[in-house]
Structures are given as structure tokens and as C-alpha cells.
Design a protein around this motif. Structure first.
Motif, PDB file in Angstrom:
ATOM      1  N   GLN A   3      -5.331 -25.344  62.022  1.00 45.86           N
ATOM      2  CA  GLN A   3      -4.079 -24.832  61.895  1.00 45.86           C
ATOM      3  C   GLN A   3      -3.240 -25.691  60.978  1.00 45.86           C
ATOM      4  O   GLN A   3      -2.377 -26.670  61.365  1.00 45.86           O
ATOM      5  CB  GLN A   3      -3.335 -24.810  63.203  1.00 45.86           C
ATOM      6  CG  GLN A   3      -3.726 -23.776  64.308  1.00 45.86           C
ATOM      7  CD  GLN A   3      -4.723 -24.308  65.361  1.00 45.86           C
ATOM      8  OE1 GLN A   3      -4.592 -25.347  65.433  1.00 45.86           O
ATOM      9  NE2 GLN A   3      -5.431 -23.443  65.868  1.00 45.86           N
ATOM     10  N   PRO A   4      -3.720 -26.230  59.974  1.00 49.40           N
ATOM     11  CA  PRO A   4      -3.136 -27.110  59.053  1.00 49.40           C
ATOM     12  C   PRO A   4      -1.764 -26.950  58.803  1.00 49.40           C
ATOM     13  O   PRO A   4      -1.128 -27.976  58.664  1.00 49.40           O
ATOM     14  CB  PRO A   4      -4.052 -26.941  57.600  1.00 49.40           C
ATOM     15  CG  PRO A   4      -4.470 -25.708  57.885  1.00 49.40           C
ATOM     16  CD  PRO A   4      -4.661 -25.240  59.163  1.00 49.40           C
ATOM     17  N   ARG A   5      -1.143 -25.795  58.738  1.00 45.79           N
ATOM     18  CA  ARG A   5       0.275 -25.582  58.323  1.00 45.79           C
ATOM     19  C   ARG A   5       1.050 -25.886  59.323  1.00 45.79           C
ATOM     20  O   ARG A   5       2.234 -26.260  59.106  1.00 45.79           O
ATOM     21  CB  ARG A   5       0.445 -24.025  58.261  1.00 45.79           C
ATOM     22  CG  ARG A   5      -0.275 -23.479  56.741  1.00 45.79           C
ATOM     23  CD  ARG A   5       0.116 -21.991  56.697  1.00 45.79           C
ATOM     24  NE  ARG A   5      -0.564 -21.563  55.529  1.00 45.79           N
ATOM     25  CZ  ARG A   5      -0.397 -20.228  55.114  1.00 45.79           C
ATOM     26  NH1 ARG A   5       0.262 -19.486  55.948  1.00 45.79           N
ATOM     27  NH2 ARG A   5      -1.227 -19.762  53.980  1.00 45.79           N
ATOM     28  N   GLU A   6       0.867 -26.146  60.469  1.00 43.05           N
ATOM     29  CA  GLU A   6       1.547 -26.646  61.751  1.00 43.05           C
ATOM     30  C   GLU A   6       1.827 -28.207  61.813  1.00 43.05           C
ATOM     31  O   GLU A   6       2.594 -28.591  62.343  1.00 43.05           O
ATOM     32  CB  GLU A   6       0.972 -26.215  63.074  1.00 43.05           C
ATOM     33  CG  GLU A   6       0.972 -24.847  63.018  1.00 43.05           C
ATOM     34  CD  GLU A   6       0.245 -24.341  64.800  1.00 43.05           C
ATOM     35  OE1 GLU A   6      -0.004 -25.209  65.317  1.00 43.05           O
ATOM     36  OE2 GLU A   6       0.021 -23.244  64.695  1.00 43.05           O
ATOM     37  N   ARG A   7       0.996 -28.733  61.215  1.00 38.78           N
ATOM     38  CA  ARG A   7       0.910 -30.211  60.947  1.00 38.78           C
ATOM     39  C   ARG A   7       2.316 -30.954  60.597  1.00 38.78           C
ATOM     40  O   ARG A   7       2.617 -31.861  61.364  1.00 38.78           O
ATOM     41  CB  ARG A   7      -0.173 -30.824  60.211  1.00 38.78           C
ATOM     42  CG  ARG A   7      -0.504 -32.383  60.308  1.00 38.78           C
ATOM     43  CD  ARG A   7      -1.560 -32.698  59.403  1.00 38.78           C
ATOM     44  NE  ARG A   7      -1.908 -34.189  59.463  1.00 38.78           N
ATOM     45  CZ  ARG A   7      -2.560 -34.797  58.455  1.00 38.78           C
ATOM     46  NH1 ARG A   7      -3.389 -34.138  57.961  1.00 38.78           N
ATOM     47  NH2 ARG A   7      -2.669 -36.065  58.465  1.00 38.78           N
ATOM     48  N   ASN A   8       2.747 -30.541  59.485  1.00 40.18           N
ATOM     49  CA  ASN A   8       3.997 -31.416  58.971  1.00 40.18           C
ATOM     50  C   ASN A   8       4.980 -30.898  60.084  1.00 40.18           C
ATOM     51  O   ASN A   8       6.068 -31.970  60.386  1.00 40.18           O
ATOM     52  CB  ASN A   8       4.387 -30.708  57.539  1.00 40.18           C
ATOM     53  CG  ASN A   8       3.341 -31.197  56.616  1.00 40.18           C
ATOM     54  OD1 ASN A   8       2.917 -32.259  56.687  1.00 40.18           O
ATOM     55  ND2 ASN A   8       3.269 -30.349  55.546  1.00 40.18           N
ATOM     56  N   GLY A   9       5.344 -29.773  60.561  1.00 37.46           N
ATOM     57  CA  GLY A   9       6.389 -29.688  61.257  1.00 37.46           C
ATOM     58  C   GLY A   9       6.366 -30.534  62.680  1.00 37.46           C
ATOM     59  O   GLY A   9       7.168 -31.137  63.093  1.00 37.46           O
ATOM     60  N   ASP A  10       5.005 -30.482  63.288  1.00 40.45           N
ATOM     61  CA  ASP A  10       4.677 -31.331  64.500  1.00 40.45           C
ATOM     62  C   ASP A  10       4.929 -32.708  64.056  1.00 40.45           C
ATOM     63  O   ASP A  10       5.478 -33.479  64.878  1.00 40.45           O
ATOM     64  CB  ASP A  10       3.377 -30.789  65.107  1.00 40.45           C
ATOM     65  CG  ASP A  10       3.242 -29.626  65.483  1.00 40.45           C
ATOM     66  OD1 ASP A  10       4.152 -28.811  65.904  1.00 40.45           O
ATOM     67  OD2 ASP A  10       2.112 -29.217  65.913  1.00 40.45           O
ATOM     68  N   LEU A  11       4.603 -33.116  62.736  1.00 36.51           N
ATOM     69  CA  LEU A  11       4.775 -34.479  62.581  1.00 36.51           C
ATOM     70  C   LEU A  11       6.272 -34.947  62.491  1.00 36.51           C
ATOM     71  O   LEU A  11       6.726 -36.056  62.988  1.00 36.51           O
ATOM     72  CB  LEU A  11       4.301 -34.620  61.089  1.00 36.51           C
ATOM     73  CG  LEU A  11       4.427 -36.315  60.685  1.00 36.51           C
ATOM     74  CD1 LEU A  11       3.517 -37.219  61.477  1.00 36.51           C
ATOM     75  CD2 LEU A  11       3.939 -36.296  59.251  1.00 36.51           C
ATOM     76  N   ILE A  12       7.155 -33.911  61.831  1.00 39.22           N
ATOM     77  CA  ILE A  12       8.571 -34.216  62.079  1.00 39.22           C
ATOM     78  C   ILE A  12       9.204 -34.536  63.453  1.00 39.22           C
ATOM     79  O   ILE A  12       9.913 -35.219  63.603  1.00 39.22           O
ATOM     80  CB  ILE A  12       9.468 -33.072  61.090  1.00 39.22           C
ATOM     81  CG1 ILE A  12       8.971 -33.435  59.588  1.00 39.22           C
ATOM     82  CG2 ILE A  12      10.936 -33.327  61.305  1.00 39.22           C
ATOM     83  CD1 ILE A  12       9.493 -32.180  58.820  1.00 39.22           C
ATOM     84  N   LEU A  13       8.630 -33.373  64.276  1.00 42.12           N
ATOM     85  CA  LEU A  13       9.411 -33.389  65.672  1.00 42.12           C
ATOM     86  C   LEU A  13       8.867 -34.554  66.500  1.00 42.12           C
ATOM     87  O   LEU A  13       9.813 -35.237  67.174  1.00 42.12           O
ATOM     88  CB  LEU A  13       8.778 -32.169  66.197  1.00 42.12           C
ATOM     89  CG  LEU A  13       9.220 -30.893  65.902  1.00 42.12           C
ATOM     90  CD1 LEU A  13       8.690 -29.542  66.705  1.00 42.12           C
ATOM     91  CD2 LEU A  13      10.883 -30.627  65.999  1.00 42.12           C
ATOM     92  N   ALA A  14       7.605 -34.931  66.199  1.00 41.73           N
ATOM     93  CA  ALA A  14       7.266 -36.070  66.854  1.00 41.73           C
ATOM     94  C   ALA A  14       7.918 -37.561  66.318  1.00 41.73           C
ATOM     95  O   ALA A  14       8.006 -38.308  67.320  1.00 41.73           O
ATOM     96  CB  ALA A  14       5.656 -36.444  66.853  1.00 41.73           C
ATOM     97  N   ALA A  15       8.045 -37.495  64.975  1.00 40.33           N
ATOM     98  CA  ALA A  15       8.769 -38.806  64.531  1.00 40.33           C
ATOM     99  C   ALA A  15      10.075 -38.828  65.027  1.00 40.33           C
ATOM    100  O   ALA A  15      10.514 -39.851  65.373  1.00 40.33           O
ATOM    101  CB  ALA A  15       8.646 -38.600  63.056  1.00 40.33           C
ATOM    102  N   LEU A  16      10.909 -37.626  65.027  1.00 39.23           N
ATOM    103  CA  LEU A  16      12.121 -37.842  65.611  1.00 39.23           C
ATOM    104  C   LEU A  16      12.366 -38.278  67.103  1.00 39.23           C
ATOM    105  O   LEU A  16      13.250 -38.919  67.597  1.00 39.23           O
ATOM    106  CB  LEU A  16      12.681 -36.313  65.691  1.00 39.23           C
ATOM    107  CG  LEU A  16      13.143 -35.982  64.068  1.00 39.23           C
ATOM    108  CD1 LEU A  16      13.629 -34.523  64.017  1.00 39.23           C
ATOM    109  CD2 LEU A  16      14.240 -36.883  63.347  1.00 39.23           C
ATOM    110  N   ALA A  17      11.475 -37.675  67.957  1.00 35.88           N
ATOM    111  CA  ALA A  17      11.183 -38.053  69.418  1.00 35.88           C
ATOM    112  C   ALA A  17      10.911 -39.409  69.558  1.00 35.88           C
ATOM    113  O   ALA A  17      11.427 -40.168  70.590  1.00 35.88           O
ATOM    114  CB  ALA A  17      10.155 -37.070  69.929  1.00 35.88           C
ATOM    115  N   THR A  18      10.128 -40.020  68.619  1.00 36.69           N
ATOM    116  CA  THR A  18       9.798 -41.496  68.672  1.00 36.69           C
ATOM    117  C   THR A  18      10.946 -42.262  68.543  1.00 36.69           C
ATOM    118  O   THR A  18      11.067 -43.308  69.133  1.00 36.69           O
ATOM    119  CB  THR A  18       8.511 -41.695  67.769  1.00 36.69           C
ATOM    120  OG1 THR A  18       7.506 -41.016  68.168  1.00 36.69           O
ATOM    121  CG2 THR A  18       8.130 -43.175  67.891  1.00 36.69           C
TER     122      THR A  18
END
Length: 476
Positions: free
Chosen positions: A391-406
């Protein structure tokens, strides 16, 4: 002897675990806690930041439940998988300590509430209050030993029961809401003229940590989930429901009493707000709701505390005896150690009240490490692309969410201040003895080179904190 079937929780039960863990005593003190440091505008900004940050964290738990379904112990398992055995242990230790200290505060608060009617209970730390609380500890203990399914069912019932008084409060206060009072409270009003908006918002950040702790409840119990997809969904649904309650309780109260009056209310301050609207019965009603709420939260946190120790022992970061289960598949040894520690802390409230209050303040700081490591693990997965091949298309969205949570978790550490970060190390460093026992009994090396450096830095921080306490440079 026939072993009981594996217990499985459906989505409503998992969601109730999240709500039951989050809705404890904190929501009942929000009018006074927010009114003491900020007005309506600051409160709106604070809830926007806290709600947004915690929503990112909820999405992180949802993502990790899909990406790493084999990790069945939530915050602890994620920390270990992402950063190694010792950071995973620290996450488990911190989370367990928060559970234990939080449970002690629940008993003290219950007896303090009853103390208004029965002076012999005082502020919840008299001999009689401690004795009654001790009975309660062991009644719940043996209830849980009968089976996690039974205890979880009771938690679901109690969760529903404690939400009802909050909803009734919102109805009464909503009808009594006055736009003029809310407008006068919007910028803080008298007493906060010298406080900037940034300082007002920062003053609420650790409060929001307390009321949101428990968001990981479904994740910790993921090994019991009927469907793995339910874990993330339960986390998000439970969070959104609780967030609505927290914001409404806070903001509607600003439309009932002037902010200085809110700041002077005795906790549970929701009782004072409802008394102003509906008369004396309102205070009694809210106090009864608080007791039900706190008892429900206590049950949730007892389950969570034992589960964290059990899972850490199964993953070889805690002594092996903590992985022992009874015939009902309950982590009995972990539950015994948890309640023994709670009992000891409760007894200490008789002799060292100031030290106990200081430890309670540390809980808000100690929970930040498990949250930070969880968010950072999700960020690491998205950054490296692990688990994203299909699911490569999900990677960028998850990256942004995880960065904001961090970023949010790091911001909370800043808001809490260096003092509490250092003082939390006073608990983490001695607690490493449990890790050393676990490593020795399994024949493992104590630390990797990186973990040795981490422990050295933590030990130096703990020494600085102890020096500050002894010299008076650090105060509660």
C-alpha cells in the motif's frame, strides 16, 4: 481441568475500555482547573491543540494496529519493536507506574468526596479512609482474578452509568448558559490581565494529558480483540466521544459563572457549577457521578496495569514470574504485584502526603515517554517504508500523521518543563532493577552499547534531580 476458552472482546467492549480508561476524575475538575489559568479563548485554543494532537495519536494507534497486528501489548510492544528492549521496558515501567499512582489518587478522591458528609474520612488520607480504600483494592483484585471477561463486562456497564450524570450536567448547564457571562470570560477577565495567551494555553497542557490518558486502552488489550480492525476503530471512536464531553463541560461552564468564581470552586468543580444552576441537589448528584466514574476508571486501570506487566514479562523485559496466569487466564502474578504497590502507596499517604502529591504530578510527565515512543515508531515505519510495500499510497499520509503526533508529544514534554522530566528519571532509573533481573534470569546481556549510553544519561538526570530535591533547587 478444562481450560476456559480464549476471551474475545467485540468493538463495543473495546470502545468502552477506551472511554472507561479516559473518563475518570479529571473531567469533574475541568471548570476549576481551566478557570484557574485561562478564559474561554485560551480554553478553545488549548482543546484545539490537545484534541488535534491526541487525534493524531489515536490515528497512530489505529495505523499500528493494522501495520503490526502481531504486536499485542500496545505502547510497550511498539516501543520495544521500534527502539529496543530497554526503551520498551522503560515504556512499560512508566505506563505501569502511572496506572498505580492514578489508582491511589482515585481512592483518595473517593474518600475525600465522602469526607464532606463523614468528617472521619477527612481529605481521603485518614486511617479510616485508608482502611476502607484497602478493602476496596482487594475486592476489585479478587473480582478481576475471576476472569478478565467478567471484569470487562462490569467495566462496560459502569462506563455507561458514569456517562449519564455527565450528560445530565450538560443538559442543565446548556439551558442555563448565558452569552453575556461567556463573553466576559472569553479573554480571561479580572486576575489574568498580566498573563499572555500563550502562558494561559501552556498552563492547561498537562491538564489535558491527565484527561486523555487511557486513549491506548483498546491497544493494550488488542490480544483479546475479536477483530484486529476493531482496535483502531475503538480507539478513534472512544477518543472522539470523550473529546466532545471534555470540550462541552469546559466551555459551557464559562457561560454559567464568572471565571474568578470558577477558579475558586472546590473540586469536583462540576458540582459547584451545577449547584449554581440547580441548587444543592446538583452538587450531590455530581459527587455521586464522580464516585461511579472513579470506580469505573479504577477497574479499567487495574486491568491495564496488570496487562502491561504481563505482556512485558512475556516479551522478556520483566521478570518471568509476572507472566504467570491463573486458571481463568488472568495475569495473576502481575495483578498481585500491581495491587501490592497500590496498597503500599496508599499507606504512604498517611505519612508522606507531600511526596505522594509530587509523585502524582510526575504521572503526567511519565506517560509522555510511552506516547512519544509509540508515535516515533509509527514515524519510523512510514519513513523507512516497512509494511508499506503493498500500500505505497498510504505511506505519505501516515508519515504526516505520525510526525504530527511525535511533535505533539515533544511539545507536551516542553510544556511540562525540565523539572518533571528530571524527576521522572528518579523512578525510571531505580526501576531498571526489574529489567536487570529479567535479563539475568534469561541469560541475556544487560544493555546494548546504545542502551548503556541511554541508562548513563538517565542516571545523570536522576542524580541531578536528587541533588535538586536535597538542596531545594527543585520543589514540588
Amino acid at each position: 481441568m478444562t481450560q476456559p476458552a480464549q476471551q474475545k472482546f467485540a468493538l463495543p467492549t473495546l470502545a468502552a475500555m477506551v472511554v472507561g480508561s479516559m473518563v475518570g476524575a479529571g473531567i469533574f475538575s475541568l471548570p476549576q482547573t481551566f478557570g484557574r489559568v485561562t478564559g474561554g479563548l485560551g480554553a478553545l485554543i488549548a482543546w484545539a491543540i490537545a484534541g488535534g494532537g491526541m487525534l493524531m495519536l489515536a490515528f497512530v494507534f489505529q495505523t499500528l494496529s493494522r501495520r503490526k497486528p502481531e504486536l499485542d501489548a500496545g505502547v510497550y510492544a511498539y516501543a520495544k519493536a521500534g527502539f529496543g528492549n530497554y526503551p520498551g521496558f522503560l515504556s512499560a515501567l512508566g505506563y505501569w507506574t502511572v496506572c498505580c499512582l492514578g489508582n491511589v489518587s482515585y481512592w483518595v478522591l473517593i474518600k475525600s468526596t465522602w469526607g464532606a458528609l463523614f468528617p472521619i474520612l477527612g481529605d481521603g488520607n485518614t486511617v479510616v479512609a485508608v482502611a476502607l480504600s484497602s478493602i476496596g483494592i482487594w475486592v476489585v483484585h479478587f473480582l478481576i482474578l475471576r476472569g478478565v471477561r467478567e471484569a470487562a463486562f462490569i467495566n462496560t456497564v459502569v462506563t455507561v452509568a458514569k456517562i449519564i450524570p455527565i450528560l445530565i450536567f450538560l443538559v442543565f448547564v446548556g439551558f442555563a448558559f448565558q452569552a453575556g457571562i461567556f463573553a466576559a470570560n472569553f479573554d480571561g477577565g479580572p486576575g489574568l490581565e498580566a498573563e499572555g495567551l500563550f502562558a494561559q494555553v501552556r498552563g492547561t497542557m498537562l491538564v489535558t494529558v491527565f484527561v486523555f490518558v487511557g486513549i491506548e486502552g483498546a491497544s493494550v488489550y488488542s490480544r483479546y480483540a475479536r477483530k484486529r480492525s476493531d482496535v483502531g476503530l475503538a480507539t478513534v471512536l472512544g477518543f472522539l466521544g470523550v473529546l466532545c464531553l471534555l470540550v462541552l463541560v469546559t466551555m459551557l461552564s464559562y457561560g454559567v459563572l464568572p471565571r474568578p468564581d470558577l477558579a475558586e470552586l472546590r473540586n469536583p468543580s462540576m458540582a459547584g457549577v451545577l449547584r449554581a444552576v440547580a441548587g444543592p441537589w446538583g452538587a450531590v448528584f455530581v459527587s455521586a457521578g464522580l464516585i461511579v466514574s472513579v470506580l469505573g476508571a479504577y477497574l479499567s486501570w487495574s486491568l491495564l496495569a496488570a496487562e502491561v506487566l504481563y505482556s512485558a514479562a512475556k516479551m522478556e523485559s520483566m521478570p518471568a514470574f509476572l507472566a504467570v496466569e491463573n486458571h481463568n487466564k488472568v495475569p495473576a502474578a502481575a495483578l498481585w504485584l500491581t495491587n501490592i504497590l497500590i496498597q503500599l502507596f496508599l499507606v504512604l499517604t498517611l505519612f508522606a502526603e507531600e511526596a505522594f502529591l509530587l509523585a502524582l504530578k510526575l504521572t503526567s510527565s511519565m506517560i509522555l515517554l510511552p506516547y512519544l515512543l509509540t508515535a516515533a515508531y509509527a514515524l519510523k515505519l512510514a519513513w523507512t517504508g516497512e509494511t508499506y510495500a503493498q500500500q505505497p499510497r498510504e505511506r505519505n499520509g501516515d508519515l504526516i500523521l505520525a510526525a504530527l503526533a511525535t511533535i505533539y508529544a515533544i511539545g507536551l514534554i516542553y510544556a511540562g518543563g525540565l523539572k518533571f522530566l528530571l524527576l521522572s528519571l528518579v523512578i525510571y532509573v531505580p526501576g531498571t532493577i526489574l529489567f536487570a533481573i529479567a535479563q539475568k534470569e534469561r541469560g541475556h546481556r544487560l544493555f546494548t552499547p546504545g542502551e548503556t549510553m541511554l541508562f548513563a544519561v538517565a542516571a545523570i538526570g536522576a542524580a541531578v534531580a536528587l541533588y535538586g530535591l536535597v538542596t531545594g533547587l527543585i520543589r514540588a
